[in-house]
Design a protein around this motif. Structure first.
Motif, PDB file in Angstrom:
ATOM      1  N   ASP A 295     -10.240 -15.022 -17.177  1.00 25.14           N
ATOM      2  CA  ASP A 295      -9.499 -15.570 -16.065  1.00 25.14           C
ATOM      3  C   ASP A 295      -9.590 -14.432 -14.836  1.00 25.14           C
ATOM      4  OD1 ASP A 295      -7.525 -16.698 -14.592  1.00 25.14           O
ATOM      5  OD2 ASP A 295      -5.996 -15.381 -15.214  1.00 25.14           O
ATOM      6  N   ASP A 296      -9.987 -14.670 -13.551  1.00 20.60           N
ATOM      7  CA  ASP A 296     -10.228 -14.042 -12.747  1.00 20.60           C
ATOM      8  C   ASP A 296     -11.188 -12.846 -12.973  1.00 20.60           C
ATOM      9  OD1 ASP A 296      -9.660 -12.973 -10.139  1.00 20.60           O
ATOM     10  OD2 ASP A 296      -8.174 -11.719 -10.822  1.00 20.60           O
TER      11      ASP A 296
ATOM     12  N   VAL B 147     -13.334 -19.350 -13.249  1.00 18.92           N
ATOM     13  CA  VAL B 147     -13.026 -18.078 -13.283  1.00 18.92           C
ATOM     14  C   VAL B 147     -14.094 -17.248 -13.784  1.00 18.92           C
ATOM     15  CG1 VAL B 147     -10.612 -18.623 -14.429  1.00 18.92           C
ATOM     16  CG2 VAL B 147     -12.694 -18.563 -15.924  1.00 18.92           C
TER      17      VAL B 147
ATOM     18  N   GLN C   4     -15.667  -9.151 -12.726  1.00 13.61           N
ATOM     19  CA  GLN C   4     -15.029  -7.911 -12.481  1.00 13.61           C
ATOM     20  C   GLN C   4     -14.686  -7.208 -13.779  1.00 13.61           C
ATOM     21  OE1 GLN C   4     -11.894  -8.531  -9.355  1.00 13.61           O
ATOM     22  NE2 GLN C   4     -12.412 -10.525  -9.284  1.00 13.61           N
TER      23      GLN C   4
END
Length: 240
Positions: free
Chosen positions: A209-210, A42, A22
């Motif tokens: 992360d994410d 992740v 993302q």
């Protein structure tokens, strides 16, 4: 940072209906080992596969050696000088160790001096050189997977968790081989959950992360700061 070997800018990657990456921004310095760290799930493996072209970036840009490779086929990225060691090893079980190694050579047969170095780094492969790879132990298969990626000099090596699930003695062998590769001036992007290995090999680090990179800096800074480790990854390196 001048003349990085690899850079990702705002890279998004979807797998089916899932938005995995993302907006990844990542820079890999030339001639260094960059650790790609973070908790499970992740996006670290997806990042490596997106760089290699096994997953297509939905948007963003990937530059390798100053050239845009975002739309380039996986085979063309390999020919351009990227070597990839996947987490699942990708060994051809019904081929011999020698035949598996030959598949890692794009420009011609395995050079004798390169073979000598690889067999000194991974002695078990010499023992089983003419044996089918399916007869190797899990650790030996991982050695073969790495050795195959090192069969030729690459401009960049992408290595996904090379020590995962291995016995300490084999971890030491792996780490020593990667340390020697580093000493040769190789550029490496390494995903590794063994923090002692990460600390020993890494020059710089990027924490994910994410689906995003949330921190970049010197590996030494991350390795010596418990507060930073716990804030970024929810754990202390000393406990792993």
């Amino acid at each position: 940072m001048s003349d990085p070997i690899l850079s990702l800018s705002a890279v998004y990657t979807d797998i089916a209906q899932y938005h995995i990456l993302q907006g990844v921004d990542l820079v890999v310095p030339r001639g260094q080992v960059t650790m790609l760290l973070g908790r499970n799930g992740v996006g670290k493996t997806t990042t490596l596969k997106t760089i290699m072209g096994q997953w297509a970036a939905k948007s963003g840009q990937i530059q390798f050696g100053g050239a845009d490779i975002t739309q380039m086929a996986t085979s063309a990225r390999a020919r351009a000088g990227i070597g990839f060691v996947p987490e699942d090893m990708g060994i051809f079980s019904d081929l011999t160790v020698a035949e598996n190694m030959a598949l890692g050579c794009i420009s011609g047969p395995l050079k004798p001096e390169r073979k000598d170095w690889l067999l000194s780094a991974f002695p078990a492969l010499a023992t089983f050189w003419e044996a089918e790879a399916g007869n190797l132990s899990g650790g030996q298969k991982q050695m073969l997977s790495i050795a195959r990626a090192l069969a030729e000099d690459r401009k960049l090596y992408l290595i996904d968790e090379p020590t995962k699930g291995l016995a300490p003695a084999i971890v030491s062998t792996m780490a020593a081989a990667l340390r020697e590769l580093k000493a040769q001036g190789a550029s490496i992007l390494l995903v590794e959950q063994n923090f002692s290995v990460a600390k020993a090999l890494g020059d710089s680090a990027a924490v994910m992360d994410d689906g995003r990179v949330i921190w970049t800096g010197e590996m030494a800074e991350l390795a010596t700061s418990k507060d930073l480790q716990e804030r970024l990854m929810g754990l202390s390196m000393e406990a792993h």
